[in-house]
Design a protein around this motif. Structure first.
Motif, PDB file in Angstrom:
ATOM      1  N   ILE A  48      19.243  70.041 -34.417  1.00 23.38           N
ATOM      2  CA  ILE A  48      18.676  68.836 -33.809  1.00 23.38           C
ATOM      3  C   ILE A  48      19.558  67.629 -34.108  1.00 23.38           C
ATOM      4  O   ILE A  48      19.847  66.817 -33.224  1.00 23.38           O
ATOM      5  N   ASN A  61       9.407  63.609 -32.506  1.00 21.74           N
ATOM      6  CA  ASN A  61       8.798  64.705 -33.262  1.00 21.74           C
ATOM      7  C   ASN A  61       7.763  65.464 -32.426  1.00 21.74           C
ATOM      8  O   ASN A  61       7.566  66.659 -32.625  1.00 21.74           O
ATOM      9  N   ASP A  63       7.992  66.400 -29.485  1.00 21.34           N
ATOM     10  CA  ASP A  63       8.655  67.406 -28.650  1.00 21.34           C
ATOM     11  C   ASP A  63       9.162  68.609 -29.443  1.00 21.34           C
ATOM     12  O   ASP A  63       9.568  69.608 -28.859  1.00 21.34           O
ATOM     13  N   LEU A  64       9.148  68.504 -30.751  1.00 21.98           N
ATOM     14  CA  LEU A  64       9.663  69.595 -31.582  1.00 21.98           C
ATOM     15  C   LEU A  64       8.561  70.603 -31.876  1.00 21.98           C
ATOM     16  O   LEU A  64       8.146  70.811 -33.011  1.00 21.98           O
ATOM     17  N   ASN A  68       8.808  74.218 -26.828  1.00 23.62           N
ATOM     18  CA  ASN A  68      10.068  73.607 -26.402  1.00 23.62           C
ATOM     19  C   ASN A  68      11.308  74.230 -27.044  1.00 23.62           C
ATOM     20  O   ASN A  68      12.423  73.920 -26.636  1.00 23.62           O
ATOM     21  N   ILE A  69      11.108  75.070 -28.044  1.00 20.49           N
ATOM     22  CA  ILE A  69      12.261  75.634 -28.751  1.00 20.49           C
ATOM     23  C   ILE A  69      12.227  77.159 -28.822  1.00 20.49           C
ATOM     24  O   ILE A  69      12.990  77.757 -29.562  1.00 20.49           O
ATOM     25  N   PHE A  75      14.723  74.912 -24.678  1.00 19.30           N
ATOM     26  CA  PHE A  75      15.382  73.883 -25.486  1.00 19.30           C
ATOM     27  C   PHE A  75      16.226  72.967 -24.601  1.00 19.30           C
ATOM     28  O   PHE A  75      16.160  71.742 -24.716  1.00 19.30           O
TER      29      PHE A  75
END
Length: 91
Positions: A48, A61, A63-64, A68-69, A75
């Motif tokens: 990141i 934060n 979006d984390l 999303n990952i 990502f």
């Protein structure tokens, strides 16, 4: 920046910070495609930070999250929101 160019830049970052430079390219490509599904927290923070520095963005934060990952495409989609927002602001 289009999504394919962004994806290529992110893959380059992952290869640079995560992978052994002695691995062959085929091993690296296979590893990168699966990497986000089992990244540890320390490596994730490093990734990141590198992405934020490379594109001059700050990822929220909120979006984390796993959604999303969970994989490279998710990502890239999340990062594109920030990169494209900066482009629009600069115009």
């Amino acid at each position: 920046m289009n999504k394919e160019a962004l994806k290529a830049a992110i893959v380059k970052i992952i290869k640079m910070i995560i992978l052994d430079p002695h691995d062959n390219e085929a091993q690296k490509d296979t590893f990168v495609n699966d990497y986000l599904s089992y990244i540890d927290s320390i490596r994730f923070i490093e990734l990141i930070t590198e992405v934020e520095n490379e594109f001059g963005i700050e990822i929220s934060n909120e979006d984390l999250i796993l959604e999303n990952i969970k994989d490279l495409d998710s990502f890239v989609t999340m990062i594109s929101k920030y990169v494209n927002a900066d482009v629009k602001i600069m115009k």
